[in-house]
Design a protein around this motif. Structure first.
Motif, PDB file in Angstrom:
ATOM      1  N   LEU A  23      -4.613 -40.666   5.412  1.00 20.92           N
ATOM      2  CA  LEU A  23      -4.795 -40.611   6.858  1.00 20.92           C
ATOM      3  C   LEU A  23      -3.563 -41.162   7.572  1.00 20.92           C
ATOM      4  N   GLU A  24      -3.231 -40.556   8.699  1.00 21.90           N
ATOM      5  CA  GLU A  24      -2.157 -41.087   9.530  1.00 21.90           C
ATOM      6  C   GLU A  24      -2.725 -42.224  10.372  1.00 21.90           C
ATOM      7  N   VAL A  25      -2.133 -43.398  10.275  1.00 25.86           N
ATOM      8  CA  VAL A  25      -2.643 -44.591  10.944  1.00 25.86           C
ATOM      9  C   VAL A  25      -2.041 -44.697  12.338  1.00 25.86           C
ATOM     10  N   LEU A  26      -2.893 -44.764  13.366  1.00 25.17           N
ATOM     11  CA  LEU A  26      -2.466 -44.891  14.755  1.00 25.17           C
ATOM     12  C   LEU A  26      -3.057 -46.162  15.345  1.00 25.17           C
ATOM     13  N   GLU A  27      -2.229 -46.986  15.938  1.00 24.63           N
ATOM     14  CA  GLU A  27      -2.691 -48.224  16.564  1.00 24.63           C
ATOM     15  C   GLU A  27      -2.684 -48.080  18.082  1.00 24.63           C
ATOM     16  N   ILE A  28      -3.766 -48.551  18.726  1.00 29.85           N
ATOM     17  CA  ILE A  28      -3.785 -48.683  20.182  1.00 29.85           C
ATOM     18  C   ILE A  28      -3.515 -50.156  20.483  1.00 29.85           C
ATOM     19  N   ARG A  29      -2.394 -50.430  21.111  1.00 33.84           N
ATOM     20  CA  ARG A  29      -1.962 -51.817  21.284  1.00 33.84           C
ATOM     21  C   ARG A  29      -2.462 -52.448  22.582  1.00 33.84           C
TER      22      ARG A  29
END
Length: 350
Positions: free
Chosen positions: A182-188
């Motif tokens: 999975l491509e890991v995406l962070e909402i900061r």
């Protein structure tokens, strides 16, 4: 290549992808319709989600940052009906039932649950149980060999899953699978958008009353002596004590619901049958052992996900519910969700 995968790829070559119509503008229009503006952290995550249409995604960030909102807009925008959005632990429960039904075969169980699914969305992915942690890797590996796009939201980065230091190392092989597939995406973002609730529908239209005075019961049209009456409701083949259980209201005392051996599958069953709840006699979670406090946190997850209208009658206001570090796991998520409710100093008759 298996017949199933060849057939799926052939279908994809002859039909436009249902994901092609999803653009950043879809999210912008959804935000405008709900009265807010997408912030930079959300925009960055949405852009990454749209730029890599062939990957699965792991979307994580702090409570209330907009993960579930992004997931819901994305899911609603998929033009195909071959999609499914589900709270992760509800799916986990369904999978266990299907495995038992299919002779302990996880492959046949997934066939049953996901036969007509091309896009699968898991909301609130988290792991706190040792037994579950050992099974999740097996489940994910079986999922990833299928032509299904998986979208996951979580409060934890992959390497922060199953944070219990006694068992975290046992979960590292599963973390490696997630990071690889999975491509890991962070909402900061740091803002909790749940606090902006307008209390108009679903869970957020409920109320938190404290300290549970006779006047507050009267405002609800209830009597305090009703809380001592006895009735039962059947769940998972056993009886639970309730104050009231009918088409109008399901009324539990906290002790009967959270201090008995109940779990998320029981709450899902009850939520499917009763759209309006009242939970009374809620103490401070700091006064409880870990198990009933954790059951209450798990209950809030189910009631929130199912958008059940709930009236809570507690001995303390929400900000005092878990005033120490002794509270249940993921208590920040629990408090964030409860903070959407109307509080006791507002009339519920408005």
């Amino acid at each position: 290549m298996s017949w199933f995968r060849r057939n799926w790829l052939t279908k994809r070559r002859h039909h436009p992808s249902p994901l092609e119509s999803i653009t950043v503008e879809v999210f912008e229009r959804a935000a405008i319709s709900e009265g807010f503006t997408i912030d930079e952290a959300q925009r960055e995550a949405i852009g990454a989600l749209m730029a890599s249409a062939e990957h699965g995604f792991y979307l994580w960030g702090p409570v209330g940052c907009g993960k579930s909102w992004i997931l819901n807009v994305y899911y609603d925008a998929i033009s195909s009906s071959r999609k499914r959005r589900v709270h992760f632990h509800e799916f986990f429960h369904q999978l266990h039932q299907a495995i038992t039904k299919n002779g302990n075969s996880i492959e046949r169980a997934l066939d049953e649950l996901l036969n007509e699914v091309d896009v699968l969305c898991f909301d609130e992915f988290h792991v706190h149980d040792v037994g579950d942690s050992m099974f999740i890797r097996r489940m994910l590996l079986a999922l990833f060999v299928r032509p299904i796009r998986l979208i996951v939201t979580s409060n934890y980065p992959p390497d922060g899953l199953f944070p219990n230091p006694l068992f975290h190392d046992m979960f590292l092989p599963t973390i490696e699978v997630i990071a690889e597939k999975l491509e890991v995406l962070e909402i900061r973002g740091t803002r909790d958008y749940r606090l902006d609730s307008e209390h108009t529908q679903g869970f957020s239209s409920g109320v938190w009353l404290s300290p549970g005075t006779a006047a507050q019961y009267r405002e609800l049209g209830l009597s305090t002596h009703g809380a001592s009456s006895a009735a039962t409701v059947t769940v998972s083949g056993r009886l639970l004590n309730v104050v009231q259980a009918d088409h109008e209201l399901l009324w539990f005392r906290f002790s009967d619901l959270c201090e008995s051996e109940t779990g998320s599958s029981d709450y899902l069953d009850l939520a499917a049958r009763h759209p309006t709840w009242l939970i009374s006699d809620i103490p401070s979670l700091t006064e409880l052992d870990r198990e009933p406090a954790q059951r209450f946190a798990n209950l809030i997850d189910v009631l929130y996900d199912r958008q059940i209208l709930v009236t809570f009658i507690a001995t303390v206001p929400i900000h005092e519910l878990a005033a120490t570090s002794r509270g249940p796991l993921d208590i920040d998520r629990t408090i964030s969700r409860l903070s959407q409710l109307r509080h006791h100093n507002e009339s519920i008759l408005k």
